[in-house]
Design a protein around this motif. Structure first.
Motif, PDB file in Angstrom:
ATOM      1  N   GLY A   1      -7.342 -50.501 -49.401  1.00 26.02           N
ATOM      2  CA  GLY A   1      -8.426 -51.011 -48.550  1.00 26.02           C
ATOM      3  C   GLY A   1      -8.761 -52.451 -48.897  1.00 26.02           C
ATOM      4  O   GLY A   1      -9.069 -53.265 -48.022  1.00 26.02           O
TER       5      GLY A   1
ATOM      6  N   LEU B   1     -11.909 -46.765 -48.925  1.00 20.75           N
ATOM      7  CA  LEU B   1     -11.486 -47.918 -48.124  1.00 20.75           C
ATOM      8  C   LEU B   1     -12.630 -48.914 -47.991  1.00 20.75           C
ATOM      9  O   LEU B   1     -12.437 -50.131 -48.105  1.00 20.75           O
ATOM     10  CB  LEU B   1     -11.048 -47.468 -46.727  1.00 20.75           C
TER      11      LEU B   1
ATOM     12  N   SER C   1     -12.826 -52.702 -49.295  1.00 20.15           N
ATOM     13  CA  SER C   1     -13.094 -53.797 -48.346  1.00 20.15           C
ATOM     14  C   SER C   1     -14.244 -54.661 -48.822  1.00 20.15           C
ATOM     15  O   SER C   1     -14.185 -55.899 -48.763  1.00 20.15           O
ATOM     16  CB  SER C   1     -13.476 -53.239 -46.971  1.00 20.15           C
TER      17      SER C   1
END
Lengths: 347, 347
Positions: free
Chosen positions: B60, B203, B207
């Motif tokens: 991610g 994820l 991020s």
């Protein structure tokens, strides 16, 4: 008496902020079951508690920086962490009541009133409820509005405080089963489980949020005042008024807690008294007469006075260290008063 | 096969970093009892586990930013959080074994081998051990070296992931005791307890550490692939090879887990089959013949195929959403392969 009023006022602010926090949390929850569990955490948190840890963290902050509302918000993290640890504690100790109300796992068990496994199910939900309170602690901190660099350091400190408390908890569980548990083990336990958690940690948490490293003298104050606080707590546990403390006077004895009062009484009294103490410690069948005799032994052996003297010494040295901390005098004066208050409170 | 090699390589790096983390942690600990408990958390964490969550968080992150070692370090937080949740899970489920070894609370109970309360004492230390692993999770994150703004957001996300998982856990505990538990409750459970926790959350965590908000399409990928992962997990739970999965095939049934396989089999089969399923669900005395018959009912009713079809649909839609995410193609290709892998793995 003005400090007691200040204390009550700070407690009021913290209570209101906690209440708002839970109101918001509940409004973000969309199903009845989750709402019920969040409601239990809220009721447990809002029902009593002296809010000592958030108050101390605010004072730790105010020594170095003027409070503008952010610290109040961040301080809730310590009270939510307290709920987390107490909820788990009550499961570990199999306590049914706290602050005059059923504990969270007992309350949760009531969801399954007709189920033979209600107790276990209640404990399971209690474990998760504690875990949730811990999440809330990190959340309020991260959302408190302080600059990110400070939040990162305070977040690491929050985890580190809980970590140290965990090591203290392990030692505490273990202590009842250690034949050789001695005064130096006990002091380590108090430093980890009370000083760090209740005084030194919250001060450090507040200082970091004020953008400062923890002052070494302030740290000494925290450790010393924290041990004094614990010694007084142990006195309340054996001699306190159950109606006022909200905690059964038998519980420390039944749990087999080796407090300084107990260790010193065993050291300073005769063989028959020692045997008696060993027979009641950790004994769930302890009677009121047993308790009375135990109190007499603790007093007559000189152990009670020993604890009182140590408390006095700790508090006076704590205040000495505090006086060397450079910073806001009124926050320091409050903390100085608080060191006395912590060993004079009746609950 | 190259992705499988990559997966194994990433797992190797994560294992080494975890091992280093615990080595450092142990070297900072000065007494035998604490070291023993930390050692239990280490052994539990290092013994097996697919490292899916840290791997997914790294991917991610890598969609948006090149990895320079910081993400590896931060990703350990998700594996330590996994230890935390599993240690508590095993206490709740009263599981004695995990990954072919005694669970932490059982291991901790061995400290008190001759004590009649060994089980309870082991569980108490287990609760604290889980709490400690959670502290470690926040610590590694805060010490990973990312800019503070990112750490604050990722820290809040870590707590939020654990919070959602907690709500899922409550629903899970409750589900075995809900008469009216239906497919939509089950999907909510999967979204909270698996999708958010295993795929979408990691994820998002990655991020945020890459300095990006979570991409909406990436989030859809995470939720859909996560549910598919759970459906496959349920299939392994009933049809899997115990030697390979390391998990007794009876356990889901004995726990009374209302999986999609079970719900659909009840819906799609006759009265006598339905009664049979109700009689074995949550029944600790379930036999091998019962299990065999249950499997037959699940297959013959069409429920098994229903789950397979749904899994296929979920994976293909997940990959569709993934393709719309702007970012590094090789990280996306890896995630696309991973969506398939998660529903084909044999353990």
């Amino acid at each position: 008496m003005s400090y007691e009023r200040d204390l009550a006022e700070m407690k009021g602010q913290i209570d209101r902020s906690l209440s708002e926090f839970f109101q918001e949390k509940l409004s973000s929850v969309h199903d009845a079951l989750t709402a019920r569990v969040v409601g239990m955490i809220r009721d447990f948190t809002l029902n009593g508690g002296k809010r000592l840890r958030p108050i101390i963290s605010i004072l730790g902050h105010n020594i170095f920086e003027h409070e503008d509302g952010r610290m109040l918000k961040a301080s809730l993290a310590l009270e939510l962490a307290q709920s987390y640890l107490l909820i788990h504690d009550d499961i570990m100790d199999e306590s049914d009541m706290r602050r005059g109300r059923p504990t969270v796992h007992v309350e949760a068990g009531n969801i399954y009133a007709s189920n033979p496994r209600r107790q276990k199910l209640g404990e399971n939900i209690g474990i998760v409820a504690g875990d949730l309170a811990e999440c809330y602690a990190h959340e309020v901190l991260m959302g408190s509005g302080f600059p990110p660099e400070r939040l990162v350091r305070a977040g690491a400190e929050l985890s580190s405080i809980i970590e140290t408390t965990g090591y203290g908890q392990v030692l505490d569980i273990h202590s009842s089963h250690m034949e050789e548990f001695c005064q130096s083990d006990l002091m380590r336990l108090h430093l980890w489980k009370t000083s760090r958690y209740t005084v030194q940690g919250p001060l450090s948490f507040g200082s970091l949020l004020a953008g400062r490293d923890m002052d070494r003298n302030l740290s000494y104050y925290g450790y010393l005042a924290g041990v004094a606080f614990q010694l007084h707590d142990d006195i309340l546990g054996l001699f306190g008024n159950q109606e006022v403390t909200g905690k059964p006077v038998r519980s420390d004895v039944v749990e087999g807690k080796k407090t300084l009062l107990i260790l010193k009484a065993m050291e300073m009294s005769g063989e028959s008294e020692r045997k008696f103490i060993q027979s009641v410690l950790g004994n769930p069948g302890v009677t009121d007469d047993d308790l009375m005799r135990l109190r007499d032994i603790v007093v007559d052996s000189g152990s009670y006075q020993y604890s009182l003297d140590m408390m006095e010494r700790l508090v006076s040295r704590a205040k000495e260290y505090l006086s060397r901390v450079p910073g806001d005098e009124s926050a320091k004066d409050f903390l100085s008063w608080l060191a006395d208050f912590m060993v004079r409170r009746s609950r």
